[in-house]
Design a protein around this motif. Sequence first.
Motif, PDB file in Angstrom:
ATOM      1  N   PHE A  55       0.835  -1.206   0.000  1.00 16.28           N
ATOM      2  CA  PHE A  55       0.000   0.000   0.000  1.00 16.28           C
ATOM      3  C   PHE A  55       0.866   1.251   0.000  1.00 16.28           C
ATOM      4  O   PHE A  55       0.675   2.160  -0.809  1.00 16.28           O
ATOM      5  CB  PHE A  55      -0.936  -0.020   1.214  1.00 16.28           C
ATOM      6  CG  PHE A  55      -1.612   1.296   1.469  1.00 16.28           C
ATOM      7  CD1 PHE A  55      -2.580   1.777   0.598  1.00 16.28           C
ATOM      8  CD2 PHE A  55      -1.297   2.052   2.577  1.00 16.28           C
ATOM      9  CE1 PHE A  55      -3.212   2.988   0.822  1.00 16.28           C
ATOM     10  CE2 PHE A  55      -1.917   3.264   2.815  1.00 16.28           C
ATOM     11  CZ  PHE A  55      -2.879   3.734   1.940  1.00 16.28           C
ATOM     12  N   GLU A  56       1.841   1.304   0.907  1.00 12.92           N
ATOM     13  CA  GLU A  56       2.715   2.474   0.996  1.00 12.92           C
ATOM     14  C   GLU A  56       3.546   2.650  -0.268  1.00 12.92           C
ATOM     15  O   GLU A  56       3.736   3.781  -0.741  1.00 12.92           O
ATOM     16  CB  GLU A  56       3.611   2.351   2.223  1.00 12.92           C
ATOM     17  CG  GLU A  56       2.848   2.453   3.534  1.00 12.92           C
ATOM     18  CD  GLU A  56       3.685   2.111   4.744  1.00 12.92           C
ATOM     19  OE1 GLU A  56       4.877   1.760   4.582  1.00 12.92           O
ATOM     20  OE2 GLU A  56       3.152   2.187   5.868  1.00 12.92           O
ATOM     21  N   LYS A  57       4.035   1.553  -0.827  1.00  9.53           N
ATOM     22  CA  LYS A  57       4.869   1.626  -2.029  1.00  9.53           C
ATOM     23  C   LYS A  57       4.073   2.142  -3.229  1.00  9.53           C
ATOM     24  O   LYS A  57       4.528   3.034  -3.951  1.00  9.53           O
ATOM     25  CB  LYS A  57       5.457   0.244  -2.333  1.00  9.53           C
ATOM     26  CG  LYS A  57       6.379   0.214  -3.530  1.00  9.53           C
ATOM     27  CD  LYS A  57       7.634   1.028  -3.292  1.00  9.53           C
ATOM     28  CE  LYS A  57       8.609   0.872  -4.438  1.00  9.53           C
ATOM     29  NZ  LYS A  57       9.814   1.657  -4.265  1.00  9.53           N
ATOM     30  N   TYR A  58       2.865   1.585  -3.446  1.00 10.68           N
ATOM     31  CA  TYR A  58       2.052   2.039  -4.574  1.00 10.68           C
ATOM     32  C   TYR A  58       1.579   3.478  -4.377  1.00 10.68           C
ATOM     33  O   TYR A  58       1.473   4.240  -5.342  1.00 10.68           O
ATOM     34  CB  TYR A  58       0.854   1.117  -4.799  1.00 10.68           C
ATOM     35  CG  TYR A  58       1.211  -0.130  -5.554  1.00 10.68           C
ATOM     36  CD1 TYR A  58       1.806  -0.067  -6.810  1.00 10.68           C
ATOM     37  CD2 TYR A  58       0.959  -1.386  -5.019  1.00 10.68           C
ATOM     38  CE1 TYR A  58       2.140  -1.218  -7.501  1.00 10.68           C
ATOM     39  CE2 TYR A  58       1.293  -2.539  -5.704  1.00 10.68           C
ATOM     40  CZ  TYR A  58       1.877  -2.445  -6.948  1.00 10.68           C
ATOM     41  OH  TYR A  58       2.213  -3.578  -7.637  1.00 10.68           O
ATOM     42  N   LEU A  59       1.323   3.865  -3.155  1.00 12.88           N
ATOM     43  CA  LEU A  59       0.945   5.250  -2.878  1.00 12.88           C
ATOM     44  C   LEU A  59       2.098   6.191  -3.234  1.00 12.88           C
ATOM     45  O   LEU A  59       1.886   7.228  -3.883  1.00 12.88           O
ATOM     46  CB  LEU A  59       0.570   5.384  -1.402  1.00 12.88           C
ATOM     47  CG  LEU A  59      -0.323   6.526  -1.006  1.00 12.88           C
ATOM     48  CD1 LEU A  59      -1.647   6.477  -1.749  1.00 12.88           C
ATOM     49  CD2 LEU A  59      -0.585   6.479   0.487  1.00 12.88           C
ATOM     50  N   PHE A  78      -2.417   4.373  -7.974  1.00  7.62           N
ATOM     51  CA  PHE A  78      -3.376   4.658  -6.913  1.00  7.62           C
ATOM     52  C   PHE A  78      -4.446   3.571  -6.818  1.00  7.62           C
ATOM     53  O   PHE A  78      -4.920   3.251  -5.732  1.00  7.62           O
ATOM     54  CB  PHE A  78      -4.022   6.031  -7.108  1.00  7.62           C
ATOM     55  CG  PHE A  78      -3.097   7.181  -6.803  1.00  7.62           C
ATOM     56  CD1 PHE A  78      -2.234   7.144  -5.715  1.00  7.62           C
ATOM     57  CD2 PHE A  78      -3.088   8.312  -7.605  1.00  7.62           C
ATOM     58  CE1 PHE A  78      -1.385   8.199  -5.421  1.00  7.62           C
ATOM     59  CE2 PHE A  78      -2.245   9.376  -7.321  1.00  7.62           C
ATOM     60  CZ  PHE A  78      -1.393   9.320  -6.233  1.00  7.62           C
ATOM     61  N   GLN A  79      -4.826   2.989  -7.938  1.00  2.00           N
ATOM     62  CA  GLN A  79      -5.790   1.887  -7.901  1.00  2.00           C
ATOM     63  C   GLN A  79      -5.191   0.657  -7.216  1.00  2.00           C
ATOM     64  O   GLN A  79      -5.881  -0.031  -6.446  1.00  2.00           O
ATOM     65  CB  GLN A  79      -6.256   1.533  -9.309  1.00  2.00           C
ATOM     66  CG  GLN A  79      -7.220   2.547  -9.875  1.00  2.00           C
ATOM     67  CD  GLN A  79      -7.671   2.207 -11.272  1.00  2.00           C
ATOM     68  OE1 GLN A  79      -7.253   1.207 -11.848  1.00  2.00           O
ATOM     69  NE2 GLN A  79      -8.530   3.057 -11.827  1.00  2.00           N
ATOM     70  N   HIS A  80      -3.922   0.403  -7.478  1.00  4.25           N
ATOM     71  CA  HIS A  80      -3.261  -0.711  -6.793  1.00  4.25           C
ATOM     72  C   HIS A  80      -3.159  -0.419  -5.293  1.00  4.25           C
ATOM     73  O   HIS A  80      -3.354  -1.305  -4.463  1.00  4.25           O
ATOM     74  CB  HIS A  80      -1.869  -0.967  -7.386  1.00  4.25           C
ATOM     75  CG  HIS A  80      -1.902  -1.794  -8.622  1.00  4.25           C
ATOM     76  ND1 HIS A  80      -2.284  -1.295  -9.842  1.00  4.25           N
ATOM     77  CD2 HIS A  80      -1.594  -3.090  -8.829  1.00  4.25           C
ATOM     78  CE1 HIS A  80      -2.216  -2.250 -10.745  1.00  4.25           C
ATOM     79  NE2 HIS A  80      -1.799  -3.355 -10.158  1.00  4.25           N
TER      80      HIS A  80
END
Length: 146
Positions: A55-59, A78-80
Amino acid sequence: MNMKRMRGRHHRSGGSNGGGGSTRQHNGQIPLNRNHVFDSNGPDLRIRGTAQQLFEKYLQLGRDASGSGDRVMAEAYFQHAEHYFRILNAMTQAAQQSQQERQDRQPRHRANTVETDEGDPADPAATDDPPADKDKPDIQFAPAEI
């Protein structure tokens, strides 16, 4: 016919994930464990980590792509991130539910006191009558005639 032997005596069927056994449980769903490691195939790269890490990485990748002007790639990241955010929420809800179930299953221990209709059972001052008169019948005696 040349067949190779399997390496170990206790072979578990159920997947080719290297360690034997299946990683999918509970009706094909991923087990809700905070330390579960996911293999994520993102829009242009592959990332491995826990749901929180992904979550943190894709954000961060979405913010970087947005900052560089690539709105399409930012939206994909952001969708991921949203997907793993939903997984984190599901894990939190499952943990709260299991904690509530554990609390409901624990026996409720009560003090060894007799409850009365008035106030606290352990507090004799909670009643209007003194405790000595409470258990005696209400009988008045007339003095005996001699």
